[in-house]
Design a protein around this motif. Structure first.
Motif, PDB file in Angstrom:
ATOM      1  N   THR A  35      -0.681   4.648  -0.714  1.00  9.27           N
ATOM      2  CA  THR A  35      -1.680   5.679  -0.957  1.00  9.27           C
ATOM      3  C   THR A  35      -1.602   6.783   0.094  1.00  9.27           C
ATOM      4  N   SER A  64      -5.705   3.530   6.725  1.00  8.07           N
ATOM      5  CA  SER A  64      -6.193   2.941   5.478  1.00  8.07           C
ATOM      6  C   SER A  64      -6.565   1.473   5.654  1.00  8.07           C
ATOM      7  N   LEU A  89       0.831  -1.203   0.000  1.00 10.42           N
ATOM      8  CA  LEU A  89       0.000   0.000   0.000  1.00 10.42           C
ATOM      9  C   LEU A  89       0.866   1.253   0.000  1.00 10.42           C
ATOM     10  N   ASN A 127       2.191  -2.407   4.491  1.00 12.45           N
ATOM     11  CA  ASN A 127       1.643  -1.050   4.575  1.00 12.45           C
ATOM     12  C   ASN A 127       2.691  -0.096   5.117  1.00 12.45           C
ATOM     13  N   VAL A 135      -8.808  -0.942   3.287  1.00  3.96           N
ATOM     14  CA  VAL A 135      -8.491  -2.365   3.389  1.00  3.96           C
ATOM     15  C   VAL A 135      -9.311  -2.944   4.546  1.00  3.96           C
ATOM     16  N   THR A 176      -9.377   6.552   0.887  1.00  5.97           N
ATOM     17  CA  THR A 176      -8.485   5.503   1.389  1.00  5.97           C
ATOM     18  C   THR A 176      -8.704   5.178   2.868  1.00  5.97           C
TER      19      THR A 176
END
Length: 318
Positions: free
Chosen positions: A198, A230, A196, A224, A208, A204
């Motif tokens: 972002t 997120s 990830l 992550n 997840v 966002t």
């Protein structure tokens, strides 16, 4: 032009801004209210994530021309309101993207080779070779969500491996020779690893979650190094327990404070903090690696972040 520095950074930042003719003041301890009371005297602010820059603060900053954030994201700033007031927003994702790419790769390789687990066992006098048989990255399909500065840096680090790299991004035409951009459906059908990269946005936040995770065709590894909020931790833990997620490398956690400097209000080590059940699982799991939001926090990136801010201020205001 007077600039107020609210967080410590590499000394080159103030030194070079002084050389460019700016007047630099430092205040690393005063409360937000105290800063707000004097901010009208300044045309620039430079900070990391000490506190949020909201509408009330921006209304008090009547002469503010720019905000420089020594980091990648701007989620602690009311960007829309700042831009309406004609304030230039400056971030520095170029400064720590290489560090993030290296950290993500390091986490992935450590998970695949059970390095943290094996190290701890040997320190306890255990020599368990078969239990620590690893797996290889070659032949896997790596999926990158968010293909900006950080995602591209990670894909660049993967060029030495025999892997397929796919990327998914809400922006079109961001793929490059290091990663093929695909639809979310194709992404979720093919990948073995999800990394990830972002920013934190309304799109966002909690992205997840259980539904998102279960849309993947195969069990996958999760990295992550982006933003903790997120990922829904309890849903990630459920996926780890069911082996839908095979392992996780987490540099960020949803429990972090907005400043990124603290995890819980009270000291976890002393036992005075109330730990969420999902977090208890993470810290006791052998297929989870945790680090304290330091993926972009290297000796080199500290200098590069500061230099990037100076260079952008110079372009805009000199």
């Amino acid at each position: 032009m007077k600039i107020l520095h609210l967080d410590t950074n590499h000394k080159l930042l103030i030194d070079q801004l002084n050389d460019l003719g700016f007047t630099n003041h430092e205040d690393y301890t005063a409360s937000k209210e105290s800063i707000e009371a004097k901010i009208e005297s300044y045309q620039g602010i430079v900070l990391r994530s000490r506190f949020s820059i909201d509408k009330q603060f921006l209304d008090a900053a009547t002469n503010l021309k720019f905000i420089g954030r020594v980091g990648a994201g701007l989620e602690n700033i009311d960007c829309d309101y700042a831009e309406k007031k004609g304030i230039t927003l400056i971030a520095a994702p170029e400064g720590n993207r290489n560090a993030v790419g290296e950290h993500a790769l390091g986490m992935l390789l450590s998970l695949f080779n059970k390095l943290n687990k094996a190290d701890l066992e040997i320190r306890q006098g255990k020599w368990l070779r078969e239990d620590n048989r690893g797996i290889e990255l070659d032949g896997k399909t790596v999926g990158i969500i968010g293909y900006g500065n950080m995602g591209k840096a990670f894909s660049k680090k993967l060029r030495g491996f025999d892997v397929e790299v796919l990327c998914y991004d809400i922006k079109e035409h961001v793929g490059d020779p290091n990663a093929r951009q695909v639809s979310l459906n194709e992404f979720q059908e093919k990948v073995d690893i999800v990394s990830l990269h972002t920013p934190q946005t309304p799109l966002t936040l909690n992205m997840v979650d259980e539904v998102f995770i279960n849309q993947f065709k195969k069990p996958f590894w999760f990295i992550n190094t982006a933003r903790g909020k997120s990922a829904v931790t309890k849903d990630l833990v459920s996926a780890l327990q069911s082996e839908k997620v095979l392992g996780a490398g987490l540099d960020v956690l949803e429990y972090e404070k907005a400043s990124f400097e603290n995890l819980f209000k009270k000291d976890v080590v002393s036992g005075t903090a109330q730990l969420p059940e999902a977090f208890k699982y993470l810290i006791n799991s052998q297929n989870v690696i945790l680090s304290p939001h330091v993926a972009g926090w290297t000796i080199e990136s500290k200098e590069k972040l500061a230099q990037t801010i100076v260079d952008k201020i110079k372009v805009e205001f000199c």
